[in-house]
Design a protein around this motif. Structure first.
Motif, PDB file in Angstrom:
ATOM      1  N   LEU A 133      36.620  41.518  44.928  1.00  0.00           N
ATOM      2  CA  LEU A 133      37.920  40.957  45.295  1.00  0.00           C
ATOM      3  C   LEU A 133      39.041  41.962  45.075  1.00  0.00           C
ATOM      4  O   LEU A 133      39.943  42.100  45.902  1.00  0.00           O
ATOM      5  CB  LEU A 133      38.188  39.693  44.465  1.00  0.00           C
ATOM      6  CG  LEU A 133      37.448  38.428  44.891  1.00  0.00           C
ATOM      7  CD1 LEU A 133      37.736  37.305  43.906  1.00  0.00           C
ATOM      8  CD2 LEU A 133      37.857  38.002  46.294  1.00  0.00           C
ATOM      9  N   LEU A 134      38.975  42.671  43.970  1.00  0.00           N
ATOM     10  CA  LEU A 134      40.002  43.665  43.669  1.00  0.00           C
ATOM     11  C   LEU A 134      39.991  44.798  44.694  1.00  0.00           C
ATOM     12  O   LEU A 134      41.048  45.268  45.131  1.00  0.00           O
ATOM     13  CB  LEU A 134      39.792  44.225  42.264  1.00  0.00           C
ATOM     14  CG  LEU A 134      40.020  43.252  41.109  1.00  0.00           C
ATOM     15  CD1 LEU A 134      39.592  43.883  39.794  1.00  0.00           C
ATOM     16  CD2 LEU A 134      41.482  42.833  41.042  1.00  0.00           C
ATOM     17  N   LYS A 135      38.794  45.237  45.063  1.00  0.00           N
ATOM     18  CA  LYS A 135      38.674  46.325  46.042  1.00  0.00           C
ATOM     19  C   LYS A 135      39.327  45.946  47.355  1.00  0.00           C
ATOM     20  O   LYS A 135      39.974  46.780  48.011  1.00  0.00           O
ATOM     21  CB  LYS A 135      37.202  46.665  46.247  1.00  0.00           C
ATOM     22  CG  LYS A 135      36.971  47.841  47.168  1.00  0.00           C
ATOM     23  CD  LYS A 135      35.487  48.164  47.292  1.00  0.00           C
ATOM     24  CE  LYS A 135      35.268  49.357  48.212  1.00  0.00           C
ATOM     25  NZ  LYS A 135      33.807  49.684  48.340  1.00  0.00           N
ATOM     26  N   ALA A 136      39.189  44.672  47.742  1.00  0.00           N
ATOM     27  CA  ALA A 136      39.799  44.204  48.985  1.00  0.00           C
ATOM     28  C   ALA A 136      41.319  44.261  48.921  1.00  0.00           C
ATOM     29  O   ALA A 136      41.993  44.308  49.952  1.00  0.00           O
ATOM     30  CB  ALA A 136      39.339  42.780  49.279  1.00  0.00           C
ATOM     31  N   ARG A 137      41.867  44.292  47.720  1.00  0.00           N
ATOM     32  CA  ARG A 137      43.318  44.347  47.525  1.00  0.00           C
ATOM     33  C   ARG A 137      43.800  45.751  47.157  1.00  0.00           C
ATOM     34  O   ARG A 137      44.943  45.931  46.737  1.00  0.00           O
ATOM     35  CB  ARG A 137      43.725  43.357  46.438  1.00  0.00           C
ATOM     36  CG  ARG A 137      43.381  41.914  46.802  1.00  0.00           C
ATOM     37  CD  ARG A 137      43.637  40.960  45.658  1.00  0.00           C
ATOM     38  NE  ARG A 137      43.245  39.599  46.022  1.00  0.00           N
ATOM     39  CZ  ARG A 137      43.274  38.565  45.190  1.00  0.00           C
ATOM     40  NH1 ARG A 137      43.668  38.730  43.951  1.00  0.00           N
ATOM     41  NH2 ARG A 137      42.905  37.365  45.598  1.00  0.00           N
ATOM     42  N   GLY A 138      42.913  46.719  47.279  1.00  0.00           N
ATOM     43  CA  GLY A 138      43.292  48.096  47.000  1.00  0.00           C
ATOM     44  C   GLY A 138      43.256  48.464  45.538  1.00  0.00           C
ATOM     45  O   GLY A 138      43.763  49.525  45.146  1.00  0.00           O
ATOM     46  N   ILE A 139      42.661  47.615  44.709  1.00  0.00           N
ATOM     47  CA  ILE A 139      42.599  47.856  43.273  1.00  0.00           C
ATOM     48  C   ILE A 139      41.216  48.347  42.894  1.00  0.00           C
ATOM     49  O   ILE A 139      40.209  47.719  43.234  1.00  0.00           O
ATOM     50  CB  ILE A 139      42.933  46.570  42.485  1.00  0.00           C
ATOM     51  CG1 ILE A 139      44.365  46.128  42.786  1.00  0.00           C
ATOM     52  CG2 ILE A 139      42.752  46.780  40.984  1.00  0.00           C
ATOM     53  CD1 ILE A 139      44.738  44.796  42.173  1.00  0.00           C
ATOM     54  N   ASN A 140      41.170  49.465  42.205  1.00  0.00           N
ATOM     55  CA  ASN A 140      39.902  50.031  41.744  1.00  0.00           C
ATOM     56  C   ASN A 140      39.655  49.557  40.315  1.00  0.00           C
ATOM     57  O   ASN A 140      40.260  50.051  39.371  1.00  0.00           O
ATOM     58  CB  ASN A 140      39.953  51.558  41.806  1.00  0.00           C
ATOM     59  CG  ASN A 140      38.646  52.195  41.385  1.00  0.00           C
ATOM     60  OD1 ASN A 140      37.701  51.512  40.979  1.00  0.00           O
ATOM     61  ND2 ASN A 140      38.580  53.514  41.454  1.00  0.00           N
ATOM     62  N   GLY A 141      38.771  48.578  40.168  1.00  0.00           N
ATOM     63  CA  GLY A 141      38.478  48.049  38.839  1.00  0.00           C
ATOM     64  C   GLY A 141      37.768  49.042  37.945  1.00  0.00           C
ATOM     65  O   GLY A 141      37.649  48.825  36.738  1.00  0.00           O
ATOM     66  N   ASN A 142      37.273  50.141  38.530  1.00  0.00           N
ATOM     67  CA  ASN A 142      36.614  51.198  37.756  1.00  0.00           C
ATOM     68  C   ASN A 142      37.502  52.433  37.618  1.00  0.00           C
ATOM     69  O   ASN A 142      37.016  53.557  37.559  1.00  0.00           O
ATOM     70  CB  ASN A 142      35.295  51.588  38.429  1.00  0.00           C
ATOM     71  CG  ASN A 142      34.285  50.461  38.429  1.00  0.00           C
ATOM     72  OD1 ASN A 142      34.123  49.776  37.435  1.00  0.00           O
ATOM     73  ND2 ASN A 142      33.618  50.257  39.550  1.00  0.00           N
ATOM     74  N   ILE A 143      38.803  52.226  37.579  1.00  0.00           N
ATOM     75  CA  ILE A 143      39.746  53.345  37.566  1.00  0.00           C
ATOM     76  C   ILE A 143      39.725  54.133  36.260  1.00  0.00           C
ATOM     77  O   ILE A 143      40.081  55.317  36.233  1.00  0.00           O
ATOM     78  CB  ILE A 143      41.183  52.819  37.833  1.00  0.00           C
ATOM     79  CG1 ILE A 143      42.122  53.965  38.242  1.00  0.00           C
ATOM     80  CG2 ILE A 143      41.736  52.091  36.619  1.00  0.00           C
ATOM     81  CD1 ILE A 143      41.891  54.496  39.608  1.00  0.00           C
ATOM     82  N   CYS A 144      39.292  53.494  35.177  1.00  0.00           N
ATOM     83  CA  CYS A 144      39.414  54.107  33.849  1.00  0.00           C
ATOM     84  C   CYS A 144      38.831  55.516  33.752  1.00  0.00           C
ATOM     85  O   CYS A 144      39.515  56.432  33.276  1.00  0.00           O
ATOM     86  CB  CYS A 144      38.782  53.197  32.796  1.00  0.00           C
ATOM     87  SG  CYS A 144      39.524  51.564  32.695  1.00  0.00           S
TER      88      CYS A 144
END
Length: 324
Positions: A205-216
């Motif tokens: 879901l985050l990826k679809a919004r341009g958010i990389n949940g594995n950004i750390c």
């Protein structure tokens, strides 16, 4: 049949060949990055922490306990001597900034957050809170702070915002020779089957919004790529989740459950579940965390802003090889 098994059989979200989890020794992994035995326990969890209503305060004490420090940048002696200007970006209720102000009374602390949630009980002459939006630019001149600290969740900003705004703005307000530190929690959790279903769905879901949940793991390279930083380090801690761990594990579980409840509408739709089925899935997840194999990571990435006369050669490494 449990709801978890049903989803595994019908959903593409769950993949059995997850390289990170396949044949993984959970106990060895947890012991490797928990609080090292040679570090004295300076910070305990406050009593009755479960009665705190604010999630940000709970997270603060969890992070302080697991890291056994409020920061990792090598500036403590300067803070003690005094005259250091410190900024916390995204300060929330101000707990970190106020605690630091009390511990280092000769230095000055500022907190900024988009929401004016600063409590009246935090009153000290060397600590000030200001409302502001990081994405609109911080309300200070360039090269103003000796130390800039930012604690947030990986889900708060898109990858483009990290690359084009967040990193650049942190560097702008930091003095040459000053330190920048980011503490970010990863949502790529180590869990059993149910936890993997939830985390993979959330990541999608985050990826679809341009958010990389594995950004750390990428934050270090983002700092380095600016050529404005040197001596960039990274470290992480394993945060146990569940009743199998100590009080911190129970609190971390409550925080995670609250997080999944806050996105119930989106995740239940994504997984094609009714509200009742989604709640049942959370119950299965909670039961799953009774086994000693649930945790998530907290990262700290910190580095020094290069002075004009410094070489642009970067020193990039883990902060302390004793933790390897």
């Amino acid at each position: 049949m449990s709801l978890t098994k049903k989803i595994i059989q019908t959903s593409e979200v769950y993949k059995k060949n997850d390289d990170f989890l396949k044949n993984h020794e959970f106990s060895a992994y947890l012991n490797a990055r928990r609080i090292p035995n040679f570090i004295p326990i300076k910070y305990q969890l406050p009593k009755h922490l479960e009665t705190y209503n604010d999630s940000q305060e709970t997270i603060h004490y969890l992070m302080r306990y697991n890291w056994q420090a409020n920061f990792s940048s090598p500036i403590e002696e300067q803070l003690k001597i005094g005259g250091v200007k410190v900024l916390q970006v995204g300060c929330g209720t101000g707990t970190w900034a106020f605690e630091m102000a009390r511990e280092y009374p000769r230095s000055t602390f500022f907190g900024v957050d988009i929401s004016p949630t600063f409590p009246d009980r935090f009153q000290t002459k060397n600590c000030e809170f200001i409302q502001g939006n990081m994405l609109d630019g911080l309300p200070w001149q360039s090269n103003y702070f000796d130390f800039v600290f930012m604690r947030c969740n990986a889900t708060e900003f898109t990858q483009r915002e990290w690359e084009k705004k967040i990193i650049k703005e942190l560097i702008r307000v930091t003095k040459q020779g000053g330190w920048i530190e980011m503490e970010v929690s990863d949502i790529s959790h180590i869990h059993g089957a149910t936890g993997r279903i939830l985390s993979k769905a959330l990541l999608s879901l985050l990826k679809a919004r341009g958010i990389n949940g594995n950004i750390c793991p990428r934050l270090q390279s983002m700092l380095e790529s600016t050529n404005s930083m040197q001596h960039v380090y990274h470290d992480y801690r394993i945060i146990p989740v569940g009743n199998w761990a100590d009080e911190g594990g129970k609190l971390a579980l409550n925080e995670e459950l609250q997080g999944y409840r806050s996105v119930e509408k989106d995740l239940s739709l994504f997984l094609n579940l009714t509200n009742n089925e989604y709640n049942k899935l959370l119950q299965e997840f909670e039961q799953e965390t009774n086994e000693p194999n649930s945790c998530w990571k907290s990262y700290r990435v910190f580095g020094r802003k290069r002075r004009t006369h410094d070489s642009i050669t970067l020193t990039s490494t883990r902060f302390d090889d004793r933790f390897v």
